[in-house]
Write an enzyme that holds these catalytic residues in place. Structure first.
Site, PDB file in Angstrom:
ATOM      1  N   TYR A 103      37.187  49.366  40.138  1.00  8.04           N
ATOM      2  CA  TYR A 103      37.659  49.993  38.905  1.00  8.04           C
ATOM      3  C   TYR A 103      36.260  49.986  38.026  1.00  8.04           C
ATOM      4  O   TYR A 103      35.694  48.874  37.937  1.00  8.04           O
ATOM      5  CB  TYR A 103      38.931  49.417  38.243  1.00  8.04           C
ATOM      6  CG  TYR A 103      39.974  49.542  39.051  1.00  8.04           C
ATOM      7  CD1 TYR A 103      40.995  50.650  38.867  1.00  8.04           C
ATOM      8  CD2 TYR A 103      40.533  48.953  39.868  1.00  8.04           C
ATOM      9  CE1 TYR A 103      42.041  50.871  39.435  1.00  8.04           C
ATOM     10  CE2 TYR A 103      41.816  49.021  40.840  1.00  8.04           C
ATOM     11  CZ  TYR A 103      42.360  50.084  40.498  1.00  8.04           C
ATOM     12  OH  TYR A 103      43.708  50.429  41.088  1.00  8.04           O
TER      13      TYR A 103
ATOM     14  N   TYR B 150      40.992  46.271  47.768  1.00  8.83           N
ATOM     15  CA  TYR B 150      40.187  45.348  46.849  1.00  8.83           C
ATOM     16  C   TYR B 150      40.943  44.146  46.818  1.00  8.83           C
ATOM     17  O   TYR B 150      42.085  44.096  47.322  1.00  8.83           O
ATOM     18  CB  TYR B 150      39.753  45.718  45.344  1.00  8.83           C
ATOM     19  CG  TYR B 150      41.047  46.278  44.660  1.00  8.83           C
ATOM     20  CD1 TYR B 150      41.878  45.152  43.908  1.00  8.83           C
ATOM     21  CD2 TYR B 150      41.414  47.372  44.664  1.00  8.83           C
ATOM     22  CE1 TYR B 150      42.828  45.547  43.110  1.00  8.83           C
ATOM     23  CE2 TYR B 150      42.635  47.961  43.719  1.00  8.83           C
ATOM     24  CZ  TYR B 150      43.477  46.876  43.147  1.00  8.83           C
ATOM     25  OH  TYR B 150      44.333  47.246  42.317  1.00  8.83           O
TER      26      TYR B 150
ATOM     27  N   ARG C 103      44.898  44.474  48.083  1.00  4.12           N
ATOM     28  CA  ARG C 103      45.479  45.504  47.918  1.00  4.12           C
ATOM     29  C   ARG C 103      45.303  46.651  48.782  1.00  4.12           C
ATOM     30  O   ARG C 103      43.869  47.072  49.087  1.00  4.12           O
ATOM     31  CB  ARG C 103      45.326  45.881  46.332  1.00  4.12           C
ATOM     32  CG  ARG C 103      46.027  44.822  45.241  1.00  4.12           C
ATOM     33  CD  ARG C 103      46.987  45.467  44.489  1.00  4.12           C
ATOM     34  NE  ARG C 103      48.057  46.205  45.229  1.00  4.12           N
ATOM     35  CZ  ARG C 103      48.781  47.358  44.533  1.00  4.12           C
ATOM     36  NH1 ARG C 103      48.319  47.571  43.509  1.00  4.12           N
ATOM     37  NH2 ARG C 103      49.741  47.992  45.288  1.00  4.12           N
TER      38      ARG C 103
ATOM     39  N   HIS D  90      45.288  52.830  47.126  1.00 11.12           N
ATOM     40  CA  HIS D  90      46.439  53.209  46.175  1.00 11.12           C
ATOM     41  C   HIS D  90      45.883  54.146  45.177  1.00 11.12           C
ATOM     42  O   HIS D  90      44.717  53.932  44.640  1.00 11.12           O
ATOM     43  CB  HIS D  90      47.283  52.227  45.902  1.00 11.12           C
ATOM     44  CG  HIS D  90      46.674  51.385  44.840  1.00 11.12           C
ATOM     45  ND1 HIS D  90      46.043  50.349  45.320  1.00 11.12           N
ATOM     46  CD2 HIS D  90      46.771  51.094  43.525  1.00 11.12           C
ATOM     47  CE1 HIS D  90      45.797  49.283  44.625  1.00 11.12           C
ATOM     48  NE2 HIS D  90      46.072  49.972  43.412  1.00 11.12           N
TER      49      HIS D  90
ATOM     50  N   HIS E  88      47.125  55.297  41.127  1.00 16.89           N
ATOM     51  CA  HIS E  88      47.955  54.973  40.061  1.00 16.89           C
ATOM     52  C   HIS E  88      48.510  56.358  39.429  1.00 16.89           C
ATOM     53  O   HIS E  88      47.410  57.295  39.267  1.00 16.89           O
ATOM     54  CB  HIS E  88      47.479  53.872  39.017  1.00 16.89           C
ATOM     55  CG  HIS E  88      47.272  52.593  39.458  1.00 16.89           C
ATOM     56  ND1 HIS E  88      47.974  51.298  39.306  1.00 16.89           N
ATOM     57  CD2 HIS E  88      46.373  51.939  40.355  1.00 16.89           C
ATOM     58  CE1 HIS E  88      47.606  50.338  39.798  1.00 16.89           C
ATOM     59  NE2 HIS E  88      46.311  50.628  40.251  1.00 16.89           N
TER      60      HIS E  88
END
Ligand SMILES: [Fe+2]
Length: 228
Positions: free
Chosen positions: A101, A140, A148, A151, A153
């Site tokens: 991110y 990640y 995870r 995905h 958000h």
């Protein structure tokens, strides 16, 4: 226009080509199952990028495009009564292809992609439609034994209501999905409501995932659709 030039046109103008696709159909009135809320997580943007459109694969002023598989995510925002909502504010944020991110709280050592937008905004149109051109996010690590799954958000806002905050997963990530502590918090019979299957689209020359978002409790105070 020849088939080749049409494909070139569509490839260069994917957002224009979305009109050629079928958006997910509205669900029968007794089957508008509310999209489960999930945690916002720590990576909601602290600072929003100046480029805030629905195409996350390009950053304004950059000549290169984002790394990774380009995908289209599209669907409708719908009330529990199966009424499409025009004017809902749909935000997405996600990791880039490396699983990183662009956020100061992310301690992942994977590289940032300077050509990825990381966050996007779309105000739903007639029939509650939204779409985002993005890349399939990387997975990640969270801990040494928890990674995870890819995905995206979502935060969906309508005036005077609490937002719906959730995450969208990919059906093909079977193993990581099964091990994910956040996805597994959702009761098993509801998990399919936050899953999408990426299907190749010949015209767009990319895979497309469909995701209808049905607002629930946060919408219960006002059943009149927001159409402003
Ligand atoms: Fe995340």
């Amino acid at each position: 226009m020849s088939l080749t030039s049409r494909r070139t046109f569509l490839k260069n103008s994917p957002m224009l080509a979305i009109g050629l696709l079928n958006f997910p159909q509205l669900i029968l009135a007794d089957k508008c199952l509310i999209t489960p809320n999930q945690t916002e997580g720590p990576f909601y943007p602290l600072n929003f990028p100046s480029d805030s459109d629905q195409d996350l694969t390009r950053v304004a002023g950059h000549s290169s495009i984002a790394l990774g598989e380009k995908i289209l995510i599209m669907g409708r925002v719908i009330t529990p009564d199966c009424i499409p909502l025009k004017g809902a504010k749909v935000e997405i944020w996600q990791a880039c292809a490396s699983g990183r991110y662009d956020h100061e709280f992310d301690g992942n050592s994977a590289p940032i992609d300077p050509n990825f937008q990381y966050w996007g905004l779309f105000i739903t149109k007639n029939d509650g439609q939204y779409s985002f051109l993005t890349i399939k996010p990387g997975s990640y690590p969270v801990t040494t034994n928890w990674r995870r799954p890819p995905h995206i958000h979502f935060k969906v806002k309508i005036p005077h209501q609490s937002p719906l905050i959730t995450q969208l997963y990919f059906t093909e990530e079977t193993q990581l999905n099964r091990q994910d502590r956040i996805l597994q918090r959702i009761p098993s019979q509801q998990r399919k409501l936050v899953m999408t299957e990426l299907i190749y689209n010949q015209s767009l020359m990319m895979r497309v995932g469909k995701f209808n978002i049905i607002l629930g409790e946060q919408y219960a105070d006002n059943r009149t659709p927001y159409l402003g």
